[in-house]
Design a protein around this motif. Structure first.
Motif, PDB file in Angstrom:
ATOM      1  N   ALA A   4      -7.023   0.439   1.425  1.00 41.02           N
ATOM      2  CA  ALA A   4      -6.471   0.844   1.373  1.00 41.02           C
ATOM      3  C   ALA A   4      -6.622   1.163   3.035  1.00 41.02           C
ATOM      4  O   ALA A   4      -7.223   0.933   3.448  1.00 41.02           O
ATOM      5  N   VAL A   5      -5.120   1.680   3.684  1.00 35.58           N
ATOM      6  CA  VAL A   5      -4.884   2.287   5.075  1.00 35.58           C
ATOM      7  C   VAL A   5      -2.879   3.175   4.735  1.00 35.58           C
ATOM      8  O   VAL A   5      -3.016   2.709   3.607  1.00 35.58           O
ATOM      9  N   VAL A   6      -2.793   3.373   5.371  1.00 41.37           N
ATOM     10  CA  VAL A   6      -1.572   4.264   6.422  1.00 41.37           C
ATOM     11  C   VAL A   6      -1.215   3.821   7.442  1.00 41.37           C
ATOM     12  O   VAL A   6      -2.157   3.136   8.017  1.00 41.37           O
ATOM     13  N   PHE A   7       0.045   3.610   6.862  1.00 39.18           N
ATOM     14  CA  PHE A   7       0.825   2.994   8.108  1.00 39.18           C
ATOM     15  C   PHE A   7       2.545   3.354   7.767  1.00 39.18           C
ATOM     16  O   PHE A   7       2.728   3.755   6.570  1.00 39.18           O
ATOM     17  N   ASN A   8       2.533   3.532   8.977  1.00 41.30           N
ATOM     18  CA  ASN A   8       4.099   4.393   9.023  1.00 41.30           C
ATOM     19  C   ASN A   8       4.753   5.884   8.104  1.00 41.30           C
ATOM     20  O   ASN A   8       5.294   5.710   7.326  1.00 41.30           O
ATOM     21  N   GLY A   9       3.080   6.393   8.029  1.00 42.52           N
ATOM     22  CA  GLY A   9       3.435   7.632   7.193  1.00 42.52           C
ATOM     23  C   GLY A   9       3.542   6.937   5.651  1.00 42.52           C
ATOM     24  O   GLY A   9       3.287   8.027   5.058  1.00 42.52           O
ATOM     25  N   LYS A  10       3.105   5.881   5.799  1.00 40.50           N
ATOM     26  CA  LYS A  10       2.656   5.459   3.446  1.00 40.50           C
ATOM     27  C   LYS A  10       1.208   5.297   3.507  1.00 40.50           C
ATOM     28  O   LYS A  10       1.095   4.956   4.406  1.00 40.50           O
ATOM     29  N   ILE A  11       1.039   5.647   2.482  1.00 41.56           N
ATOM     30  CA  ILE A  11      -0.265   4.992   2.087  1.00 41.56           C
ATOM     31  C   ILE A  11      -0.085   3.832   1.376  1.00 41.56           C
ATOM     32  O   ILE A  11       0.552   3.836   0.386  1.00 41.56           O
ATOM     33  N   TYR A  12      -0.929   2.624   1.652  1.00 43.75           N
ATOM     34  CA  TYR A  12      -1.137   1.500   1.119  1.00 43.75           C
ATOM     35  C   TYR A  12      -2.196   0.813   0.627  1.00 43.75           C
ATOM     36  O   TYR A  12      -3.708   1.002   0.557  1.00 43.75           O
ATOM     37  N   VAL A  13      -2.614   0.987  -1.461  1.00 42.06           N
ATOM     38  CA  VAL A  13      -3.549   0.368  -1.636  1.00 42.06           C
ATOM     39  C   VAL A  13      -3.711  -1.254  -2.356  1.00 42.06           C
ATOM     40  O   VAL A  13      -2.679  -1.250  -2.998  1.00 42.06           O
ATOM     41  N   VAL A  30       2.260   1.445  -2.799  1.00 46.34           N
ATOM     42  CA  VAL A  30       2.756   2.194  -1.733  1.00 46.34           C
ATOM     43  C   VAL A  30       2.947   3.269  -2.386  1.00 46.34           C
ATOM     44  O   VAL A  30       3.908   3.862  -3.152  1.00 46.34           O
ATOM     45  N   TYR A  31       2.611   4.722  -1.853  1.00 45.55           N
ATOM     46  CA  TYR A  31       2.530   5.812  -2.287  1.00 45.55           C
ATOM     47  C   TYR A  31       3.344   6.659  -0.558  1.00 45.55           C
ATOM     48  O   TYR A  31       3.000   6.403   0.033  1.00 45.55           O
ATOM     49  N   ASP A  32       4.772   7.260  -1.367  1.00 41.66           N
ATOM     50  CA  ASP A  32       5.561   7.637  -0.523  1.00 41.66           C
ATOM     51  C   ASP A  32       5.225   9.422  -0.550  1.00 41.66           C
ATOM     52  O   ASP A  32       5.750  10.089  -1.554  1.00 41.66           O
ATOM     53  N   GLU A  33       4.630  10.210   0.052  1.00 40.29           N
ATOM     54  CA  GLU A  33       4.370  11.498   0.694  1.00 40.29           C
ATOM     55  C   GLU A  33       5.627  12.308   0.424  1.00 40.29           C
ATOM     56  O   GLU A  33       5.826  13.435  -0.132  1.00 40.29           O
ATOM     57  N   GLN A  34       6.931  12.109   0.486  1.00 35.82           N
ATOM     58  CA  GLN A  34       8.001  12.378   0.721  1.00 35.82           C
ATOM     59  C   GLN A  34       8.584  12.923  -1.001  1.00 35.82           C
ATOM     60  O   GLN A  34       8.827  14.148  -1.418  1.00 35.82           O
ATOM     61  N   THR A  35       7.954  11.692  -1.456  1.00 39.43           N
ATOM     62  CA  THR A  35       8.888  12.100  -2.821  1.00 39.43           C
ATOM     63  C   THR A  35       7.771  12.134  -4.225  1.00 39.43           C
ATOM     64  O   THR A  35       7.884  11.814  -5.706  1.00 39.43           O
ATOM     65  N   ASN A  36       6.380  11.814  -3.501  1.00 38.52           N
ATOM     66  CA  ASN A  36       5.626  12.017  -4.770  1.00 38.52           C
ATOM     67  C   ASN A  36       5.459  11.008  -5.586  1.00 38.52           C
ATOM     68  O   ASN A  36       5.142  11.334  -6.367  1.00 38.52           O
ATOM     69  N   LYS A  70     -13.176 -15.989   2.415  1.00 39.64           N
ATOM     70  CA  LYS A  70     -13.334 -16.927   3.837  1.00 39.64           C
ATOM     71  C   LYS A  70     -12.140 -15.947   4.350  1.00 39.64           C
ATOM     72  O   LYS A  70     -11.378 -16.178   5.475  1.00 39.64           O
ATOM     73  N   GLN A  71     -10.249 -16.162   2.802  1.00 41.23           N
ATOM     74  CA  GLN A  71      -9.278 -15.340   3.000  1.00 41.23           C
ATOM     75  C   GLN A  71      -9.104 -14.533   4.053  1.00 41.23           C
ATOM     76  O   GLN A  71      -9.892 -13.917   4.367  1.00 41.23           O
ATOM     77  N   VAL A  72      -7.898 -14.364   4.670  1.00 38.09           N
ATOM     78  CA  VAL A  72      -7.631 -13.490   5.891  1.00 38.09           C
ATOM     79  C   VAL A  72      -5.828 -13.389   5.317  1.00 38.09           C
ATOM     80  O   VAL A  72      -5.256 -14.467   5.407  1.00 38.09           O
ATOM     81  N   PHE A  73      -5.455 -12.358   5.319  1.00 40.23           N
ATOM     82  CA  PHE A  73      -3.961 -12.087   4.504  1.00 40.23           C
ATOM     83  C   PHE A  73      -3.739 -11.199   5.879  1.00 40.23           C
ATOM     84  O   PHE A  73      -4.049 -10.271   6.026  1.00 40.23           O
ATOM     85  N   ALA A  74      -1.937 -10.777   5.657  1.00 35.11           N
ATOM     86  CA  ALA A  74      -1.380 -10.290   6.913  1.00 35.11           C
ATOM     87  C   ALA A  74      -0.202  -9.927   6.035  1.00 35.11           C
ATOM     88  O   ALA A  74       0.856 -10.765   5.692  1.00 35.11           O
ATOM     89  N   TYR A  75       0.386  -8.870   5.996  1.00 34.91           N
ATOM     90  CA  TYR A  75       1.069  -8.108   5.473  1.00 34.91           C
ATOM     91  C   TYR A  75       2.568  -7.357   6.378  1.00 34.91           C
ATOM     92  O   TYR A  75       1.763  -6.528   6.642  1.00 34.91           O
ATOM     93  N   ASP A  76       3.322  -7.674   6.377  1.00 33.45           N
ATOM     94  CA  ASP A  76       4.689  -7.527   6.960  1.00 33.45           C
ATOM     95  C   ASP A  76       5.213  -5.971   6.599  1.00 33.45           C
ATOM     96  O   ASP A  76       6.350  -6.666   5.634  1.00 33.45           O
ATOM     97  N   PRO A  77       5.467  -4.799   6.440  1.00 34.90           N
ATOM     98  CA  PRO A  77       5.804  -3.790   5.785  1.00 34.90           C
ATOM     99  C   PRO A  77       7.605  -3.802   5.862  1.00 34.90           C
ATOM    100  O   PRO A  77       8.188  -3.553   5.206  1.00 34.90           O
ATOM    101  N   ALA A  78       7.536  -4.046   7.279  1.00 32.00           N
ATOM    102  CA  ALA A  78       9.426  -4.678   7.216  1.00 32.00           C
ATOM    103  C   ALA A  78      10.123  -5.029   6.335  1.00 32.00           C
ATOM    104  O   ALA A  78      10.622  -4.791   6.582  1.00 32.00           O
ATOM    105  N   THR A  79       8.748  -6.349   6.075  1.00 26.20           N
ATOM    106  CA  THR A  79       9.958  -7.498   5.774  1.00 26.20           C
ATOM    107  C   THR A  79       9.413  -7.856   4.339  1.00 26.20           C
ATOM    108  O   THR A  79       9.844  -8.496   3.050  1.00 26.20           O
TER     109      THR A  79
END
Length: 560
Positions: free
Chosen positions: A266-275, A294-300, A340-349
């Motif tokens: 999990a991380v926090v990114f752009n004001g949202k929680i990603y699990v 992905v958790y949106d605090e504004q809408t719970n 050994k895997q490494v993944f990258a996630y782009d929240p914008a896309t």
């Protein structure tokens, strides 16, 4: 701040004829450094001088403008345009361990507990804890974990959910030692705060039930505990919240996870929680998961986004944010099968990318971004501290825009004061009159045709103390404000919900906010992008940035 100097600063990747100032040169050198690890570059010293003093009276401990020097380029600059990482090693941990947990505070990595390598083949937690200083490549012991039961040579925990508010580190749940110090208990209610400045622990209100192998994230003054399993090792969708400024309220229940998982990342990114990831069941029965929740605090509410490329668990402390992407390192693809895997996630896309693999198969260790490098330490009863250098894609051009306007505003008796010609931009979150300050920036997008990503970058630091502070960026739809007339009284209000967050500490540096979605929307609209940066948690700490009137380190909007 006047209109001079506004517009395109540099267009990396192609030739552009512009007068080159010191600040322009620094941006170009930064990009050149990305393109070759062989380039040794030093930035010229700059300071925030001649700042406006006419807003007195101020208390002596209030606003103090200070010079900010540019540090030499000693590490890769944070970005999102890399697809591989060159791995080496740094100083190894003092003790090999597995299922450890850790967090970064003020540029140092703190790791806690895990299974005790000296008690194998028993699965017994250790209470040992350490701090790693990447500047001198050294580890040091810190105060042992306080979880109960504990004794002279046992205690601590594994599978503990940890997070930081940028100043201290919080720990909730986890597996504790048994009373004999020879085994483990699969869950606890205990919650602790590690006080970084004083190297000690404070007991906090317990969780409502014993939990372990879940996640804990800090967001806007609150601790969020999510997922994991109960003491019987039954998976749970639980989502609890604890407001740090209202401890008497205890832990409250929020919207549960869509997918009940243990051992997720999990991380926090752009004001949202990603699990992401995790598993159903445990050990031989484990079924690893691919979900991204992905958790949106504004809408719970929780929303399922694109699944990971393949299923993973045992990534509790091995997910980091680098530039505008979320990076997942290692993890188990099945029972006792580290990868050994490494993944990258782009929240914008909403797109995942598989990056080049790590040097060794790893799980249940700690990943961290330190000085631009990606570290992965511990896990699988290893003490190795891998140090990765991102290999940037030099073919991706970037354009840096200077603000067309910037200023800060201040409340109370300063509500009608204008700070549009100051060489410093000041932020202070406060509930008292006369102390609150927020920063406004505006950029013209008239010369921009396409936006793949957008990063708002400011240079500065906390000038009050050594604490870290989480700052929030917000978009403003009304771009009609002018810097030479902007005041707290007439300042336009930002849209609800932070665009992104970033951490400032006592070290002068670039502080970057991902503003991609907002800039894309503004490009399709009036082609002006206005922002507010502020301390939404009101920590009463002063942060100072260089303005566009500063001789160097001006704010920029980086477009790719």
């Amino acid at each position: 701040m006047g209109q001079s100097g506004a517009g395109i600063l540099s267009a990396h990747g192609f030739s552009l004829a512009l007068p080159v100032s010191l600040n322009h040169l620094q941006g170009m050198v930064t990009n050149l450094f990305k393109q070759s690890t062989k380039i040794a570059a030093l930035a010229a010293l700059g300071c925030l001088s001649n700042c406006k003093k006419a807003d007195a009276p101020l208390a002596p401990a209030d606003l103090k403008f200070k010079s900010i020097a540019v540090a030499p380029f000693a590490a890769p600059a944070a970005g999102d345009d890399f697809s591989s990482i060159t791995w080496g090693t740094a100083k190894a941990q003092p003790l090999a361990t597995h299922e450890i947990q850790g967090e970064v505070v003020q540029g140092k990595l703190y790791i806690f507990g895990g299974f005790d390598v000296n008690k194998r083949p028993n699965w017994t937690p250790t209470k040992r804890a350490y701090v790693y200083n990447p500047d001198v490549d050294t580890w040091a012991s810190i105060k042992s974990l306080p979880q109960e039961p504990n004794g002279s040579n046992f205690g601590g925990g594994t599978h503990v959910a940890v997070t930081t508010d940028g100043t201290d580190i919080y720990m909730a749940g986890g597996y504790t030692s048994d009373a004999a110090g020879t085994g483990q208990i699969f869950g606890t209610k205990q919650v602790w705060r590690y006080n970084v400045a004083t190297n000690d622990y404070t007991r906090m209100p317990d969780l409502p039930q014993a939990l372990g192998a879940g996640q804990l994230r800090y967001l806007n003054g609150k601790l969020h505990y999510m997922g994991g399993a109960d003491k019987s090792r039954v998976d749970t969708k639980i989502h609890l919240v604890f407001e740090l400024n209202n401890p008497a309220a205890g832990w409250k229940t929020l919207a549960p996870l869509n997918n009940a998982v243990n051992h997720p990342g999990a991380v926090v990114f752009n004001g949202k929680i990603y699990v992401m990831g995790g598993s159903h069941y445990q050990n031989e029965d484990a079924i690893t998961q691919r979900t991204l929740q992905v958790y949106d605090e504004q809408t719970n509410t929780w929303t399922n986004m694109a699944d990971m490329p393949f299923a993973l668990d045992h990534i509790l402390s091995s997910v980091v944010v680098y530039g505008n992407r979320i990076i997942v390192l290692g993890g188990q693809t099945g029972y006792n099968t580290p990868g050994k895997q490494v993944f990258a996630y782009d929240p914008a896309t909403n797109v995942w990318q598989v990056l080049a693999p790590m040097r060794a198969a790893k799980s249940a260790g700690v990943a961290a971004v330190l000085n631009g490098y990606i570290h992965y330490t511990g896990g699988n009863f290893s003490a190795i501290n891998y140090k990765g250098t991102p290999v940037f894609n030099t073919s991706t051009p970037s354009i840096e825009l200077l603000p067309s306007a910037d200023a800060f505003v201040r409340n109370g008796s300063f509500g009608t004061a204008n700070y549009g010609t100051d060489t410093a931009l000041v932020i202070k979150g406060a509930t008292a009159n006369n102390y609150l300050r927020s920063v406004y920036l505006k950029f013209s997008l008239q010369d921009i045709s396409t936006v793949n990503s957008a990063t708002l970058s400011v240079y500065g630091k906390n000038i009050d103390n050594t604490n870290s502070l989480t700052l929030s960026s917000f978009g403003i739809d009304d771009g009609s404000w002018q810097e030479n007339s902007l005041t707290f009284t007439n300042a336009p209000q930002p849209a609800a919900g932070a665009l992104s967050t970033a951490v400032a500490d006592s070290q002068p540096k670039r502080i970057n906010f991902d503003v991609t979605a907002f800039v894309k929307a503004q490009l399709a609209g009036d082609k002006n992008a206005s922002f507010v940066i502020k301390d939404a948690s009101n920590k009463n700490i002063t942060v100072q940035f260089a303005s566009k009137e500063s001789s160097s380190n001006k704010p920029v909007l980086i477009i790719r």
